[in-house]
Structure formats: C-alpha cells, structure tokens
Design an enzyme around this catalytic site. Structure first.
Site, short mmCIF file in Angstrom:
data_model
loop_
_atom_site.label_atom_id
_atom_site.label_comp_id
_atom_site.label_asym_id
_atom_site.label_seq_id
_atom_site.Cartn_x
_atom_site.Cartn_y
_atom_site.Cartn_z
N HIS A 91 -23.10 -19.31 -11.69
CA HIS A 91 -23.76 -19.84 -10.50
C HIS A 91 -23.46 -21.32 -10.29
CE1 HIS A 91 -27.24 -21.42 -8.23
NE2 HIS A 91 -27.07 -20.31 -7.53
N GLU A 107 -14.90 -5.12 -5.23
CA GLU A 107 -15.19 -5.91 -6.43
C GLU A 107 -15.66 -5.05 -7.58
OE1 GLU A 107 -18.15 -8.89 -5.49
OE2 GLU A 107 -19.20 -7.56 -4.12
N GLY A 163 -13.15 -9.14 -4.29
CA GLY A 163 -14.05 -10.12 -4.92
C GLY A 163 -13.68 -10.17 -6.40
N THR A 164 -12.78 -11.06 -6.71
CA THR A 164 -12.21 -11.02 -8.07
C THR A 164 -13.15 -11.59 -9.13
OG1 THR A 164 -11.04 -13.02 -7.41
CG2 THR A 164 -9.78 -10.96 -7.42
N ASN A 165 -14.24 -12.23 -8.72
CA ASN A 165 -15.20 -12.68 -9.74
C ASN A 165 -15.87 -11.47 -10.37
OD1 ASN A 165 -14.63 -15.23 -8.77
ND2 ASN A 165 -16.43 -15.31 -7.45
N CYS A 199 -11.26 -13.12 -2.08
CA CYS A 199 -12.25 -14.15 -1.77
C CYS A 199 -13.00 -14.60 -3.01
CB CYS A 199 -13.22 -13.69 -0.69
SG CYS A 199 -14.20 -12.28 -1.20
C1 PEP Z 1 -16.74 -12.06 -6.16
O1 PEP Z 1 -17.43 -11.33 -6.84
O2 PEP Z 1 -15.54 -12.26 -6.38
C2 PEP Z 1 -17.33 -12.79 -5.04
C3 PEP Z 1 -16.56 -13.53 -4.25
O3 PEP Z 1 -18.65 -12.72 -4.85
P1 PEP Z 1 -19.77 -13.48 -5.69
O4 PEP Z 1 -19.08 -14.57 -6.46
O5 PEP Z 1 -20.75 -13.99 -4.70
O6 PEP Z 1 -20.32 -12.41 -6.56
MG MG Z 2 -19.27 -10.57 -6.09
#
Ligand code: PEP
Ligand code: MG
Length: 856
Positions: free
Chosen positions: A434, A724, A745-747, A810
């Site tokens: 975060h 994701e 959503g690569t995170n 993203c």
């Molecule tokens: C992700 O998961 O890659 C993403 C962009 O979303 P968040 O970081 O908000 O989970």
């Molecule tokens: Mg995400």
C-alpha cells in the site's frame, strides 16, 4: 608528440604490441578503451605523445611470466625518453592498476636532467618513480617512506636508501628492466582477487582483459611554464557548459586535482589565478583541442594534458563522469549541436536515471549518515521531523512543518497522513504494498521493508540497528531512490524539469510505438499525468475516493445497511460526490481515455480498527457499540486479499457498482457538454470467471441505458476486464468476447502466480534476491518466465477470441523499463503507471522502438 618514424616495423607487424598510429590494428575489445581513444586522438592529429599499446593477450602472457619483445617496444621511443604505463581495460569504468610514471629514471638520467631542467625538478621525477616502483612493483609498504621529510635531492637519496634497505637490492637502473617489472606487476595486479571483485561489481565479465599503454613522458616539470592538469567543458553535476578542471605548475599526472589551493583555475576566476592568465596561448589551444575532441569523439571528454615550456600535449581523453541530470543535458546538447542524431541522444539517457531528475535528490557530494537500507519504493529524497500517526502528519502539515510518516505498514486510513507528509517509512511491505503504490502515485519518497529498524509506533520510538533512538520530532531524511534512511539533513539537489528534459521527451515520443498512460486516482494525480503528457488514465482506483472524512462515514453507513434498498439509499448520497470526482478527471484529461476501475478492496478496510474508532462509529450511526463490534468481527476474513473483494463484491453487493456506473455515465454527459467528448472506460477488477463478467456487464449496460433515457442523450462507453488472477489469463478466450479491453493487473497477478503476499514479501525479498532465488524483486521487474508466460497466454487467447481487444498492463510494472519491453514484445497497446514514472516509461519505450528498428 607522435613522430612518424620508420623503425617500428617489428612492432607494427605484431598487433599485440603496436605503436598507436592512425591505422594500427587497435580495438577496444582487444586493446582496451584507453588505447582506442588514444588512437582516435592520434587520427585527429592531436599532440599526443608517442604510445605503444599492448593487447589483452600480450598482457595476459606477461602475467603468466612471458617476457614481451622489449627491443621492439623500446625501439619506438628515444633512448632518453622517460615512459609511463597506464591501464586500458575494455570499459574504462572497470578501472585497472594505477599508472606508473617516469620509468627510465636512474642515477645517470638524474644527472643529465639536473643540467637541463634543474636539480630539484629532476629529483622530483626520480623520487616519484622510486616511491611508486617500491609500492607497486617491489610491493613494499608505503609507510617505508613515511619518515622521509626532506624533498629534492636529499629526499631522493633517503628514498633510494630506504628502498635498498628494504629489498636488499640496489634500485634497478636499466630502463628495460624497470619497464618489464612494471608491466608484469600491473598485469598480475589485474588478476588479483580484489581487483576482479571490484570490476565485476561494475559489470565486467569474469574474463575481462586488460590492455596497457606505454607512453612517452612529457615531464611537466622543467624550464618555462611546465605543468599538468585536466580540463572538461561541462559541469559534471548539471551538464551545463562550464570549463572545469585544474592545472598545477611543475607537476605530473593528476597532481593538480589533489593540490587544493595551489592549483590554478583554468578560466579566469575571481577566486584565484588561472591558466588563462598564466599561459593564455596554451589555454586557448587546450580549449580548441577539447572542443575538437567533443565534436569528433561525439562525447564530453575530460582532457588530461601537460604543458611543456608553454606547449600543450594531450596525454589522454576520458569520458566525463556525470550525474544523471548532467548525462541528459550532455546528450541533448550534443544532438542540438548536430554532433549526434536525436535518436542517439534518446538512447544515451538511462530511463532509470530519469528518476533523479524528476525528484529532489540527496546531493551526490553530501555526507550520508546511513541508519539502514530498506526497499526504495518511491524515488526522491525528503527531510522532515518524524511522526507516527496520520493525524500527527496532518497536524504537522497544518503547522507548515515537513514531516515523515513512520508506520509499521500503511492502510487506506493513512492516505490522508501520506498526503500531508513529505516522505513515508514503513517496516513492512514490498514494491507493491500500500505505502509503495500510494507513495509513487503521490510522487512521495518512500522506503518500505526497513525491517532492520525497530518500529515501536505505539511508544513513538524508532530504533536504528546501531542503537540510535529517534522520537517524534527528530529529523530524518528518506532517500527513496537508494532505499537509505539517513539521520539528519544532508544537502539536496532540486528536481529539474527544464527545457532540456522537454526536448528529450519530444524526441522520445517521436520514436515510441506503445502508448503510455498514467494510474491516477485524484484530480491532482490526473494533472500530474497531463503535465507528464500521459496518453490517458489507465487505472483510476476509485476506492481511494472514499477515504475523505466526509465520505468515510457514509461509506460505513452503507456497509452497515441490512438490506439492498437500505444500501441503495445510502449510496444515493455518495453518488453526487463520485459524479463530481469523475467529471473532474474527465475535464482534466480533455477527451483522453480515462479507465475507471470499479470498487476493488474488501469492505472491512473501511471499518475502524480501534476501540475508540468503533465507539465513534456507534455514535454516528446511533447503534450500540456491541453491534458495531459484532459487524466488524463478522466481516473480518482470514485472507482478505483472496476474499470478498473486486468483482465478488460486484456480484454479491451489486448496488455499489450500480452507483459507480451511474456516477461515471452522468459525469460523462456532464463533462462532454462543454468539453471534448468523453468515452469512459469501466473496468471490472479481480475477475476469474466469464460468468462474473456477464453478470456485471448486464447490470452496467442497463444503468447506461437508464442514464441515456433519463437525460435523452446517447453516449459511448467501453467495458473491460482487469486480468489479475491466473485463471483469468488462462480463460481469456471466453472472457474477451464480452469486453472491449483486457488490462493486466500485474501486482495481483504476480502475488497470485507466486503465492507471494505483496504486503509481506519485503521481509525476505532482499535475502531471496541476494541468494539468487529471484534475479529481481518480481513486484518491481515483471517476471518474464512465469508471470510473463501468463501474460502471453492471456494476450494470445484473448486476441484469438476477439482480435480487436485492447491489451494493456496497469500494474506497477507499467513504469519499469524491463517490464515495458515484455509488454511491447507481446504487442500490447499501452502500459499505465504512476504519474511520476510516465517520463521513465516514455523514454524506455522509445529506446525499445529505436533498438528494434536498428535490429538490436
Ligand atoms: C494490480 O493488481 O496490478 C493492480 C493494478 O491493482 P491494485 O494494485 O490496486 O491491486
Ligand atoms: Mg489488483
């Protein structure tokens, strides 16, 4: 000076020991960068002393005990010439053994030179050689000469005696013998363990070779104006045109740089005497040579020179060391002067280094009192007084006092505190935790995972590994570029977004073939995105909009509502706020695409975690505290990141998405009234099954139809899916037909592919990278093998079902040059990253396009 002579046939026939002439067989990968550069200077007919280059091979053989063809080498030089030997590694940055000067000095030359240049100057030459030979060749300790205070002939006499006492041998008198010993010692020094480790740390391969150059000495001491120095045409910190360097009369090598006040300035300078005043002709000549070198070598060079009785000799040219901002200005100026094409200027600037320009930095020359090193999650540096809560951060900002927010980890509740702080430091977390994501979004220096420090946030104490203790109000500096936490307040270098930056970015954009958007949640983010010329918003995380105090309470009321109609009624109150949020974003982006992600996090993130918070909520909602406690407990999940969040909320609590869709569409019509027409993009997060998309899509389509009917106006919108979860990648073929775009959503995808928590990985990430388990932190650089393969499958399968589907990334990787390369190779349409990383991404993408055009 290079004298053409006929006697070099033997040397010239042997590429391993070659006189440097315009057409000698010298190359950087066989003789080293210095030898190659000297050849270029010789080709430019610069006054370079006669030089023989020894190849990597020749030096390697010398290290193994072979004796080079000394006669052939010495034949190239006058029998009376003194010589120096300098290293020539393939890349000059890899270093090499120190130069040895004045080879050939002996008792007889000392007598001769005393007659021509004076006894003191001759003694200085001999003394220097004796001492450097003793240390570098005979391997004596430098302190052997510590007690010698005399200089001149007495210092020389004592030094020779010390040498003889230590080695039991007379100082060698034969020039050839001296030269061989120097060559052998330098060749062997290159093979030593510490030299190897040092150069490998600078990126040299294990088998990197060393070349050596043997050059005729121009002594720099003697009659008339003699001396040595270095000159360059730019300032190494800013890259601005500025003649810098030093000159020292009666000196050799780089003595001028260590000479302090006794060295002369080059150009006229109010601080003291300059070479321009002492030897104007030599100075003018030198300036002209440096300009020629810049033009022909297509680089800013530091010129190493000697003046001999007023005449300039160029000993060497070395690429000017430079800061990141200087590197950019140098590249742009070379292109503006038409010395290099703009594309080459684009290629010469390291995109990672752009971060140094976009943010304040600790001054490169400032002293750093490093307390610990964590993960540098958001670049730039800031100094402030530490605070341990978001409320203190806000109070501090209200007093106009810069503060650093110190938390074990941050949660959405801390966002307002982060806005108020100048930097953030957390104990836990990794590149996509975060604090890291929000920090990058705000352009706020941030270090996460500083787990070697002890965070006692309740007691408001932060302890460094060395035992130093910091309390509220103490001053720290966070260097989010290096990950270093520093005590106190070092000098800073301000960010520069000058015309030079804009010029380079303009050239980069002309080359780029993948679009760059920004992740932006607030109007301020969107404005930053515009300023950095992002081509739209690729991800607006709408949940951040609900943490405003005025909204949080309404949000909590909604969460506590028992029925669908109760929820819808509360959401009615949030609707105008959201509508205004979106209308603002649309207005700022002026018709560029804006991709709004529907609500994603688990709802309990919005509930108070402390008893007092729960009491306040009970009061606001007019409920018994026990009720609030029970609801909060009931909503807690064992694994919230894999729980009731994203589209799962959209399916089970559909009123939230209904409200958001309505807000988006109403804002679309409103913003399109006076501005460019808006085509909003609506994105569904955390999808793993086709049916989820079908359910949400049908509700959103009907909200769109209702808004169009109510307002009597049609509008377009694009609905897309955020990919994701691994399953969404694998099943992209059945998901794609329902969507206009797939945004990876690569995170979360990295988290789920590795089964690696984005919030906890910081604790062991550095150990994992150190031990080679991961080559890089996969939350920072996209894993090309595992996650990359899922991206590839997802893209292929999505396209197979829907060839027009827009593909993008993203996650935070969108701002990382190595990761952008993967996205570009897969033919993605755009990447989206934190606004402050947009320029980095623009430059990296341009470089990829240029190198692929060049077949690189
Ligand atoms: C992700 O998961 O890659 C993403 C962009 O979303 P968040 O970081 O908000 O989970
Ligand atoms: Mg995400």
């Amino acid at each position: 000076m290079l004298r053409r002579n006929q006697k070099g046939a033997a040397v010239q026939n042997n590429p391993h020991t070659t006189l440097i002439t315009p057409d000698a067989p010298v190359a950087a990968n066989t003789h080293g960068g210095r030898a190659k550069c000297l050849q270029r200077l010789v080709r430019l007919e610069m006054p370079v002393p006669r030089t023989v280059a020894l190849s990597f091979d020749a030096v390697h053989r010398i290290a193994e005990g072979e004796i080079p063809d000394l006669t052939a080498i010495l034949e190239q030089f006058d029998s009376a010439a003194l010589l120096c030997v300098r290293p020539s590694s393939e890349d000059p940055d890899w270093g090499g053994p120190g130069a040895v000067l004045n080879i050939g000095m002996n008792d007889a030359r000392y007598v001769d030179l005393s007659d021509t240049m004076g006894a003191e100057a001759a003694a200085a030459l001999y003394l220097r050689f004796v001492q450097s030979y003793a240390v570098h060749v005979a391997r004596l300790d430098a302190d052997v000469f510590d007690d010698i205070e005399a200089d001149g002939s007495e210092g020389l006499r004592q030094s020779l005696r010390a040498y003889e006492d230590e080695t039991d041998e007379a100082f060698p008198q034969d020039r050839g013998e001296q030269l061989i010993a120097v060559l052998r010692s330098m060749a062997r020094a290159w093979d030593g363990t510490s030299a190897r480790l040092l150069r490998q740390a600078k990126g040299a391969p294990a088998d990197a070779g060393l070349g050596l150059v043997i050059q005729e000495m121009i002594p720099g001491v003697g009659q008339g104006e003699c001396g040595s120095g270095v000159l360059q045409l730019v300032d190494i910190t800013t890259g601005m045109p500025q003649i810098t360097g030093r000159y020292l009369s009666q000196s050799q090598g780089r003595d001028a740089l260590g000479a302090g006040v006794s060295a002369l300035f080059l150009e006229k300078d109010p601080r003291g005497l300059s070479l321009e005043e002492v030897a104007p002709k030599a100075f003018a000549d030198l300036k002209a040579q440096a300009a020629l070198m810049r033009e022909k070598l297509r680089e800013e060079m530091q010129v190493e020179f000697v003046i001999e009785n007023g005449h300039v000799h160029i000993l060497d040219g070395v690429r000017v060391q430079r800061s990141a901002r200087a590197a950019m200005r140098i590249a742009v100026r070379l292109a503006e002067d038409e010395i290099i094409p703009p594309q080459e200027a684009v290629m010469r600037v390291d995109p990672h280094a752009l971060n140094e320009l976009l943010h304040r930095q600790v001054h490169p020359e400032a002293r750093r009192d490093v307390l610990t090193t964590g993960i540098g999650a958001s670049p730039g540096a800031s100094t402030g007084r530490i605070v341990f809560t978001a409320a203190e951060a806000q109070a501090s900002a209200a007093r106009g006092e810069a503060c650093i927010l110190v938390r074990r980890e941050t949660s959405p509740e801390d966002v307002r505190g982060m806005h108020a702080a100048v930097a953030v430091l957390t104990e836990k977390g990794g590149m996509t935790s975060h604090a890291a994501v929000i920090g990058r979004g705000l352009g706020l220096p941030c270090i996460v995972g500083a787990s070697e420090m002890r965070f006692q946030t309740k007691k408001k104490i932060l302890s460094a590994p060395d035992g130093r203790v910091f309390k509220t109000g103490d001053i720290l500096t966070i260097d989010g570029s290096s990950g270093q936490v520093l005590a106190g307040q070092p000098a800073m270098l301000e960010a520069t977004l000058d015309d030079c930056f804009q010029t380079l970015m303009g050239w980069a954009d002309a080359e780029r073939d993948i679009e760059i958007r920004a992740n932006a949640d607030t109007p301020a983010d969107a404005q930053t995105a515009r300023n950095f010329q992002a081509q739209g918003i690729g991800l607006c995380r709408t949940e951040h909009m609900f943490f405003d105090p005025g909204r949080l309470i309404v949000m909590r009321e909604m969460i506590f509502a028992q029925t669908s109609s109760g929820r819808a009624a509360v959401l009615e109150r949030l609707l105008p706020m959201q509508r205004e949020d979106f209308a603002q974003l649309f207005r700022i982006m002026e018709g560029q695409p804006v991709c709004i992600r529907l609500f994603d996090p688990p709802l309990h993130e919005f509930l108070p975690t402390t008893r007092s918070g729960q009491r306040e909520l009970a009061e606001a909602l007019d409920l018994p505290v026990s009720d609030v406690e029970r609801r909060v407990d009931a909503m807690s999940e064992y694994n919230p990141m894999l729980g009731m969040r994203g589209v799962r909320l959209g399916v089970t609590v559909p009123e939230i998405y209904d409200m958001q869709a309505r807000a988006i569409f109403e804002a679309t019509l409103e913003a399109s009234k006076n501005g460019a027409p808006v085509v909003p993009e609506v994105m569904i997060p955390l999808v793993s099954a086709k049916r989820e998309v079908e359910l949400v899509k049908s509700r959103i389509d009907s909200v769109a139809a209702a808004v169009a009917a109510e307002q009597g106006q049609e509008f377009e919108y694009r609905l897309g899916v955020m990919v994701e979860t691994p399953r969404a990648c694998l099943r992209a073929e059945e998901i794609a037909p329902h969507t206009a775009f797939l945004s990876f959503g690569t995170n979360d995808l990295t988290q789920m592919t590795y089964g690696l928590s984005r919030d906890d990985a910081g604790r062991f990430m550095s150990a994992y990278v150190r031990q080679g388990v991961f080559t890089e932190d996969p939350f920072h650089v996209l894993d090309p093998d595992g996650v990359g393969e899922l991206l590839k499958l997802g893209a292929e399968r999505g396209r197979a079902a829907q060839p027009d589907v827009t593909l993008s990334v993203c996650g935070e990787h969108g701002g990382n040059p190595e990761s952008i390369a993967i996205c570009r190779d897969l033919g993605f349409d755009y990447v989206s990253c934190s606004p402050f990383r947009v320029p980095v991404a623009r430059l990296a993408a341009a470089q990829l396009a240029i190198s692929s055009r060049l077949g690189g």
